[in-house]
Structures are given as structure tokens and as C-alpha cells.
Scaffold this motif. Structure first.
Motif, PDB file in Angstrom:
ATOM      1  N   GLU A  45     -17.557  41.726  58.535  1.00 17.33           N
ATOM      2  CA  GLU A  45     -16.592  41.134  57.761  1.00 17.33           C
ATOM      3  C   GLU A  45     -16.754  40.363  56.501  1.00 17.33           C
ATOM      4  O   GLU A  45     -17.747  39.610  57.020  1.00 17.33           O
ATOM      5  N   GLY A  46     -15.986  40.017  55.966  1.00 17.88           N
ATOM      6  CA  GLY A  46     -16.371  39.905  54.157  1.00 17.88           C
ATOM      7  C   GLY A  46     -15.736  39.976  53.000  1.00 17.88           C
ATOM      8  O   GLY A  46     -15.383  41.501  52.953  1.00 17.88           O
ATOM      9  N   ASN A  47     -17.379  39.770  52.188  1.00 17.96           N
ATOM     10  CA  ASN A  47     -16.789  40.011  50.657  1.00 17.96           C
ATOM     11  C   ASN A  47     -17.921  40.827  50.757  1.00 17.96           C
ATOM     12  O   ASN A  47     -17.757  41.440  49.444  1.00 17.96           O
ATOM     13  N   TYR A  48     -19.567  40.365  51.063  1.00 14.89           N
ATOM     14  CA  TYR A  48     -20.559  41.223  50.461  1.00 14.89           C
ATOM     15  C   TYR A  48     -21.641  40.534  52.328  1.00 14.89           C
ATOM     16  O   TYR A  48     -21.269  39.780  52.734  1.00 14.89           O
ATOM     17  N   VAL A  73     -16.390  46.458  56.972  1.00 17.54           N
ATOM     18  CA  VAL A  73     -15.069  47.319  56.132  1.00 17.54           C
ATOM     19  C   VAL A  73     -15.004  45.595  55.085  1.00 17.54           C
ATOM     20  O   VAL A  73     -14.956  44.472  56.158  1.00 17.54           O
ATOM     21  N   PHE A  74     -15.992  45.720  54.132  1.00 13.81           N
ATOM     22  CA  PHE A  74     -15.916  44.433  52.901  1.00 13.81           C
ATOM     23  C   PHE A  74     -14.709  45.092  52.579  1.00 13.81           C
ATOM     24  O   PHE A  74     -13.659  45.638  52.095  1.00 13.81           O
ATOM     25  N   ALA A  75     -14.122  43.240  51.582  1.00 16.46           N
ATOM     26  CA  ALA A  75     -13.163  43.062  51.440  1.00 16.46           C
ATOM     27  C   ALA A  75     -12.767  43.503  49.963  1.00 16.46           C
ATOM     28  O   ALA A  75     -14.317  43.439  49.167  1.00 16.46           O
ATOM     29  N   GLY A  76     -11.489  43.546  48.922  1.00 16.67           N
ATOM     30  CA  GLY A  76     -11.625  44.497  47.761  1.00 16.67           C
ATOM     31  C   GLY A  76     -12.185  45.488  48.144  1.00 16.67           C
ATOM     32  O   GLY A  76     -11.882  46.858  48.435  1.00 16.67           O
ATOM     33  N   GLU A  77     -11.508  46.051  46.359  1.00 15.69           N
ATOM     34  CA  GLU A  77     -11.465  47.624  46.151  1.00 15.69           C
ATOM     35  C   GLU A  77     -12.209  47.760  45.360  1.00 15.69           C
ATOM     36  O   GLU A  77     -12.541  50.020  45.666  1.00 15.69           O
ATOM     37  N   ASP A  78     -13.121  47.464  44.898  1.00 11.08           N
ATOM     38  CA  ASP A  78     -14.527  47.931  44.246  1.00 11.08           C
ATOM     39  C   ASP A  78     -15.932  47.627  44.963  1.00 11.08           C
ATOM     40  O   ASP A  78     -15.699  46.991  46.040  1.00 11.08           O
ATOM     41  N   ILE A  79     -17.166  48.421  44.997  1.00  5.94           N
ATOM     42  CA  ILE A  79     -17.995  48.102  45.843  1.00  5.94           C
ATOM     43  C   ILE A  79     -18.696  47.052  45.099  1.00  5.94           C
ATOM     44  O   ILE A  79     -18.712  47.138  44.183  1.00  5.94           O
ATOM     45  N   ASP A  80     -19.199  45.718  45.702  1.00  3.49           N
ATOM     46  CA  ASP A  80     -19.417  45.601  45.365  1.00  3.49           C
ATOM     47  C   ASP A  80     -21.270  45.288  45.183  1.00  3.49           C
ATOM     48  O   ASP A  80     -21.915  45.256  46.220  1.00  3.49           O
TER      49      ASP A  80
END
Length: 306
Positions: free
Chosen positions: A120-123, A144-151
Motif C-alpha cells: 500500500e501507499g503512493n509508490y 494497490v497504489f493510491a491515486g488515479e494515475d500510474i506513478d
């Protein structure tokens, strides 16, 4: 750097440990070459904490076995984390990784938990290699990463693992992911689900499930090649709204539908050179905006070949 060798073969926790942290680095290793066992004691009060909650710039866990007694077993936060020869059973979440920039799990076994592993988290840069996930009730591996776009800093490598039993094998969302050589069997719902990601799926085997073998939704510039997907009750490969997806040279047999592609909006996908054999309904079906269909082999399907 703090190193904590466990000097005994078994530890019973009768009270929650405080979070374990060290500036620089932290290592916890089992006694000798065999794993030390950590158990939840009979009087342990469930305060929502994991049995091991570790935060450090650099983390090494090696030769540890945990019987979690339905609690979360391990929570890891840190810049770099390496877990080797970890065995966890009977956990809520066996291993939860939060915002670990560089993390690797090798040679471990996770079984009979609600979730085997949750990233989990942002990247993060993640490698999950050569592990066994069995009879995990909800999902074996959840990334599952946060946000709608792929970092663009995401990098997830899931190679040569074994998944059996339970509801779902692998769930990946919002990631740059590469899945190679994994073996999945007897999942109750879905073998592999990839959502809103950019991925390579190469030479995986998904068989004998009671739902869908491979579920792909919202993939971008992705490749699905040389996979074996057979004897799943519903659909071998389910595709929803793809953009730049290639599904080529897969062996798909004995499912309900072989490949089903549903385009709710304009999609760009190519289905080429797949073998579609012995399906209960259709070998290949498309609904809505259709992909390019080229050079597939459809044999002995009960209703339509294509």
C-alpha cells in the motif's frame, strides 16, 4: 544498524509489542538455520496492532515463522526492506508494506490468512519472487497504489510464485507491473486481476479456478503473451476497456468462455495467435467496441469459435 538475533526457537507474546524502530537499519533473524516461531499468546489483548510493527531506513527479516492468531502479523515501513524465509499462518494480513520504496520478499510461505500480503501507499519498487501463497481467504497478493494515475516510480516484479486455494490470487492496481512464471490453481474467484495499470504478463499458468482466470480492466500499453489459462469456470481472459493492449500466443482451454473483450468506450487492443480450445460456450467473444482479431485458432468450442 540494530541486529536482533532471536536466541530461542519459540517466542510467545502475551502483550502487544511497541513499534520497533531504528535509525539507519534494523535486522531480526531467527535462531540458526531454522526459523524461530513467534506466537500470539492465549491472553494477548487485540488492540489492532500487528505482532511485529517495524519502521527503519533499512529492514531485514530472515528465518521467522509467525502463528498470528488472526491478528496482522508483520507491518513494514521503510526505505528498503528485505524479507527472506518468512512463514506466516492464521493472520488478518500476514505482511503489510506501507510506503517502502524498495522491498523484496523471497522464499517465503504465507497461508490460511485473510490477506497474504498487502502493498500500500503512493509508490514503491517491489520484487515478490519464489514464494508460496496457499488457502488465503480473500487475496494472496494485493498491490494497490493510491491515486488515479500510474506513478513512473512504481516497479512491481512478481515472478515464479505459487498460489493455491482461497478467493483471489493476485490483485494489482495503478502500477507498472511485470508478472512472469507464476502458477495459480484452484482459486474461487479470480486468478489474476490487473486494473488501471501498465503490465507485462508472460508465461503464467492459471488453472482449475471457479471463476475467471485473468481479469484485465483499463490496461494501457500492456502485453499478455505465452500464458496458459485452463479449466476456469467462467472466463479464461476477461478484457475491459484496453488501450494499446496485445494479447498474443496464449494457450486458453476448457474455460466457460475462452477470451471475452468488452469495450464500453473506444479501445485499442490486438488478439493475435491465441489457441482457444474446448470451451463450454464461445472460444472468443467481443461486445461493444471490438479489438483487432487476427490469426487465432478456435477448436472444439461448444457454441461459437469466434
Amino acid at each position: 544498524h540494530v541486529t536482533t538475533p532471536l536466541p530461542v526457537p519459540e517466542v510467545t507474546l502475551e502483550w502487544p509489542l511497541p513499534p520497533i524502530g531504528a535509525t539507519g537499519g534494523m535486522s531480526i533473524e531467527g535462531a540458526g538455520s531454522s526459523a524461530s516461531v513467534i506466537r500470539r499468546g492465549s491472553d494477548f489483548v487485540d488492540d489492532g496492532a500487528a505482532l511485529l510493527n517495524i519502521a527503519s531506513d533499512e529492514i531485514l527479516l530472515r528465518n521467522i515463522a509467525i502463528d498470528a492468531g488472526s491478528l496482522d502479523a508483520i507491518v513494514v515501513r521503510g526505505e528498503r526492506a528485505q524479507l527472506e524465509n518468512i512463514a506466516v499462518r492464521n493472520a488478518g494480513v500476514a505482511i503489510r508494506v506501507i510506503d517502502a520504496a524498495d522491498m523484496r520478499l523471497d522464499g517465503s510461505r504465507i497461508e490460511e490468512s485473510e490477506f497474504g500480503m498487502r502493498i500500500e501507499g503512493n509508490y514503491a519498487r517491489i520484487a515478490i519472487v519464489g514464494n508460496t501463497f496457499s488457502a488465503n481467504r480473500n487475496t494472496g497478493l494485493w498491490v494497490v497504489f493510491a491515486g488515479e494515475d500510474i506513478d513512473p516510480r512504481n516497479s512491481v516484479a512478481i515472478h515464479d510464485n505459487r498460489f493455491s486455494g482461497g478467493r483471489n490470487g493476485i490483485v494489482v492496481a495503478n502500477a507498472l507491473a511485470e508478472l512472469r512464471g507464476n502458477r495459480l490453481n484452484a482459486l474461487a474467484s479470480t486468478g489474476i486481476s490487473i486494473l488501471e495499470s501498465q503490465t507485462v504478463l508472460d508465461s503464467n499458468r492459471i488453472v482449475d479456478g471457479n471463476g475467471t482466470g485473468l481479469h484485465l480492466a483499463g490496461l494501457r500499453d500492456s502485453v499478455v503473451i505465452r500464458n496458459e489459462i485452463g479449466r476456469n469456470t467462467l472466463v479464461g481472459i476477461m478484457i475491459v476497456d484496453a488501450d494499446g493492449l496485445r494479447v498474443e500466443n496464449n494457450q486458453v482451454y476448457g474455460n466457460g468462455y475462452g477470451i471475452a473483450a468488452v469495450g464500453r468506450s473506444a479501445q485499442s487492443a490486438v488478439l493475435r495467435g491465441n489457441t482457444l480450445v474446448d470451451h463450454t460456450i464461445d472460444g472468443l467473444v467481443t461486445i461493444g467496441d471490438a479489438p483487432v482479431i487476427d490469426g487465432n485458432h478456435a477448436l472444439r468450442n461448444r457454441q461459437a469459435g469466434i
